[in-house]
Design a protein around this motif. Structure first.
Motif, mmCIF file in Angstrom:
data_model
loop_
_atom_site.group_PDB
_atom_site.id
_atom_site.type_symbol
_atom_site.label_atom_id
_atom_site.label_comp_id
_atom_site.label_asym_id
_atom_site.label_seq_id
_atom_site.Cartn_x
_atom_site.Cartn_y
_atom_site.Cartn_z
ATOM 1 N N LEU A 12 0.821 -1.217 0.000
ATOM 2 C CA LEU A 12 0.000 0.000 0.000
ATOM 3 C C LEU A 12 0.854 1.265 0.000
ATOM 4 N N GLU A 13 2.092 1.127 0.444
ATOM 5 C CA GLU A 13 2.966 2.307 0.486
ATOM 6 C C GLU A 13 3.536 2.646 -0.879
ATOM 7 N N SER A 14 3.380 1.732 -1.853
ATOM 8 C CA SER A 14 4.031 1.938 -3.150
ATOM 9 C C SER A 14 3.243 2.895 -4.060
ATOM 10 N N GLY A 15 2.033 3.250 -3.674
ATOM 11 C CA GLY A 15 1.226 4.143 -4.521
ATOM 12 C C GLY A 15 1.726 5.573 -4.482
ATOM 13 N N PRO A 16 1.106 6.440 -5.291
ATOM 14 C CA PRO A 16 1.581 7.829 -5.361
ATOM 15 C C PRO A 16 1.172 8.687 -4.168
ATOM 16 N N TRP A 17 0.241 8.207 -3.341
ATOM 17 C CA TRP A 17 -0.290 9.052 -2.279
ATOM 18 C C TRP A 17 0.349 8.733 -0.938
ATOM 19 N N PRO A 18 0.333 9.682 -0.011
ATOM 20 C CA PRO A 18 0.827 9.377 1.336
ATOM 21 C C PRO A 18 0.025 8.210 1.918
ATOM 22 N N SER A 19 0.706 7.315 2.594
ATOM 23 C CA SER A 19 0.019 6.115 3.069
ATOM 24 C C SER A 19 -0.123 6.105 4.584
ATOM 25 N N VAL A 21 -0.129 3.512 6.204
ATOM 26 C CA VAL A 21 0.777 2.450 6.668
ATOM 27 C C VAL A 21 2.122 3.070 7.066
ATOM 28 N N SER A 22 2.597 4.011 6.243
ATOM 29 C CA SER A 22 3.863 4.689 6.578
ATOM 30 C C SER A 22 3.725 5.432 7.902
ATOM 31 N N ASP A 23 2.558 6.092 8.078
ATOM 32 C CA ASP A 23 2.322 6.827 9.330
ATOM 33 C C ASP A 23 2.380 5.882 10.524
ATOM 34 N N LEU A 24 1.709 4.733 10.381
ATOM 35 C CA LEU A 24 1.675 3.775 11.498
ATOM 36 C C LEU A 24 3.076 3.250 11.798
ATOM 37 N N LYS A 25 3.844 2.959 10.750
ATOM 38 C CA LYS A 25 5.214 2.456 10.968
ATOM 39 C C LYS A 25 6.064 3.509 11.678
ATOM 40 N N GLN A 26 5.854 4.766 11.273
ATOM 41 C CA GLN A 26 6.605 5.852 11.896
ATOM 42 C C GLN A 26 6.278 5.949 13.389
ATOM 43 N N GLU A 27 4.981 5.804 13.691
ATOM 44 C CA GLU A 27 4.544 5.883 15.085
ATOM 45 C C GLU A 27 5.076 4.689 15.887
ATOM 46 N N ALA A 28 5.060 3.500 15.265
ATOM 47 C CA ALA A 28 5.567 2.295 15.943
ATOM 48 C C ALA A 28 7.042 2.487 16.288
ATOM 49 N N GLU A 29 7.790 3.046 15.354
ATOM 50 C CA GLU A 29 9.221 3.260 15.568
ATOM 51 C C GLU A 29 9.454 4.304 16.656
ATOM 52 N N SER A 30 8.641 5.369 16.602
ATOM 53 C CA SER A 30 8.781 6.441 17.584
ATOM 54 C C SER A 30 8.507 5.929 18.998
ATOM 55 N N ARG A 31 7.490 5.076 19.122
ATOM 56 C CA ARG A 31 7.183 4.519 20.450
ATOM 57 C C ARG A 31 8.309 3.616 20.935
#
Lengths: 437, 80
Positions: A12-19, A21-31
């Protein structure tokens, strides 16, 4: 290293729009990093587990969430939606993952400080994931455990002067457009009435009162930025009774190309010179405009407030001066019956404090719906079942031509016998004297 | 009708049905007190929740109401 493999989500992250999924991964990493040294009150890997359960749902083609139960905090019958994962051993971080709806401020104005504080609170006592804003308009705080609900509510109300929103069979959080604060098209103060009705109907907002959900939404003009006409049981759309104000010099400015059309919104590409005939006059749905001898004329009686001409030439054309709103009722999304747009109930009403006339319409509609509405029947479905005429009767509103979309297409307005001279009875013998069978 | 009497009727009717049904729509309560306006019954039911005689259960979109402690409990929604 991610806790769960998520190949389907990664795609889902491969499309042209902000995803997301990327947001969730970023939050998981931040936590996981926890740079602010927070004492997380729910599992630190809640977001990792959320990604995991979503991946599993995609793999299985079915949900792994259960919902229901909890309604709110003590004294409230709404504002919290219970969510539970049906694979708690595999994903313990989201075993209990309730949603909280927070009543957004009218017009959605925030300070950066407020947003930072809200996010910090939710990092501390929840998953850190928010939805700004949900389709209801609320600030949605996604994912926390039961024991955190009262804690979050206390902080919201005591520190941030914020309340929970509506859910269940309650009045849902009223939502409005940015209105007169930033928009010259706004025909009334959407924020003032949204705030007033939110305060007036606190009981209906926080405790179940109806057969099903009920939504108010306030649009300052017919551009309908909050889409009230499609999404709310009672929609307030700004309009005017007099004439569109024309600045003839500015019209010439648009025609001559000195002023960019659509306020320059389409300037990313060369669309050629502005053509008032093609781009405005020919697109008027009622054909009520004419441009001849360098002069623009509007037959305002025919105008249906589509807003197209005003949107294209905002410096030349302005909303009228005698402003108020139209009230439409019965819009809904397709859950039980099909989707419906709102039907016009009040063509024009002044929107002035203390809004007593508007409150009278609301309460008459509620009384009818509470009495006659079936369980889980939206207002729009009741109107379809019992007829628009019944709604007019119950709200003491006289049938007017604006209630009819076009002659003979929605003839829901009938005469009653006592309104017709001579009634329904006739002398057939007398009739036959003059008319053969 | 007297408020206390109305409360008694509601509790009696819900208790009678509790073997087969533990959660009710708000509208079901209107029928239990037919002489009262729906709004008055709504206020009474919400009052009874506040007094912890009744309790809410919500799917998120629809709210149901039952006798406190009867049927499946919100705290046990995560159990099979």
């Amino acid at each position: 290293m991610a806790k769960h493999e998520t190949p389907l989500l990664d795609q889902l992250e491969s499309g042209p729009w902000p995803s997301f999924v990327s947001d969730l991964k970023q939050e998981a990493e931040s936590r996981a990093k926890n740079e602010k040294n927070m004492e997380y009150q729910i599992p630190v890997d809640a977001v990792d587990d959320l990604l995991g359960v979503l991946e599993l749902s995609y793999k299985h083609g079915r949900t792994h969430w259960k919902h229901g139960g909890i309604v709110g905090v003590f004294g409230y019958g709404g504002g919290v939606i219970g969510r539970y994962c049906d694979q708690p051993e595999m994903f313990p971080g989201v075993a209990h993952f309730h949603t909280m709806r927070v009543n957004q401020p009218a017009g959605k104005f925030y300070t950066t400080e407020y947003l930072n504080n809200l996010c910090d609170l939710w990092e501390f006592r929840g998953s850190g994931i928010t939805n700004m804003h949900g389709s209801t308009g609320d600030i949605i705080l996604i994912g926390t455990e039961t024991r955190q609900l009262e804690e979050v509510f206390y902080e919201l109300t005591h520190t941030y002067n914020q309340d929970l929103g509506g859910s269940g069979s309650n009045l849902r959080t009223p939502a409005d457009c940015i209105g007169q604060a930033r928009c010259e098209y706004a025909c009334y103060d959407t924020q003032a009435i949204c705030h007033e009705l939110t305060q007036e109907y606190q009981d209906e907002l926080h405790r179940p009162a109806f057969p099903y959900k009920f939504k108010f939404k306030f649009d300052g003009c017919p551009n309908c930025c909050v889409a009230s006409i499609a999404r709310s049981d009672m929609s307030y759309i700004g309009t005017w009774r007099d004439e569109i104000r024309i600045d003839a010099e500015a019209v010439k400015g648009y025609v001559g190309g000195e002023i960019p059309s659509n306020a320059g919104a389409h300037s990313g590409r060369d669309w050629g010179p502005f053509d008032i005939q093609k781009e405005v006059i020919d697109l008027c749905p009622t054909g009520c405009m004419i441009y001849e001898n360098d002069e623009l004329k509007i037959n305002n009686k025919e105008c249906t407030r589509c807003m197209h001409c005003i949107n294209v030439m905002p410096r030349a054309l302005r909303i009228g001066n005698d402003r108020g709103c139209s009230i439409l009722v019965g819009a809904k999304a397709p859950i039980l019956d099909g989707a419906q747009m709102g039907s016009l109930l009040v063509p024009f009403i002044k929107v002035e404090e203390p809004y007593d006339e508007i409150k009278e319409v609301i309460e008459n509609v509620w009384d009818w719906w509470m009495e006659e509405g079936k369980n889980r029947e939206r207002l729009g479905e009741l109107i379809k079942r019992q007829g628009f005429q019944k709604l007019l009767e119950m709200t003491n509103i006289k049938a007017v031509p604006q209630h009819v979309q076009e002659p003979r297409s929605n003839p829901y307005i009938f005469w009653r016998e006592d309104e017709v001279e001579g009634g329904w009875e006739r002398d057939v013998v007398e009739y036959r004297k003059h008319h053969q069978r | 009708m007297d408020i206390e009497e109305s409360k008694k009727i509601i509790v009696e009717k819900l208790t009678k049905k509790s073997k087969t049904k533990s959660k009710f729509y708000l509208k079901d309560f209107y029928k239990m007190i037919p002489d009262e306006k729906p709004r008055a019954v709504k206020n009474l039911v919400n009052q009874m929740v506040k007094e912890e005689i009744l309790e809410y259960w919500s799917s998120g979109s629809t709210t149901m109401i039952g006798l406190k402690g009867v049927g499946k409990q919100a705290s046990a929604e995560d159990e099979a």
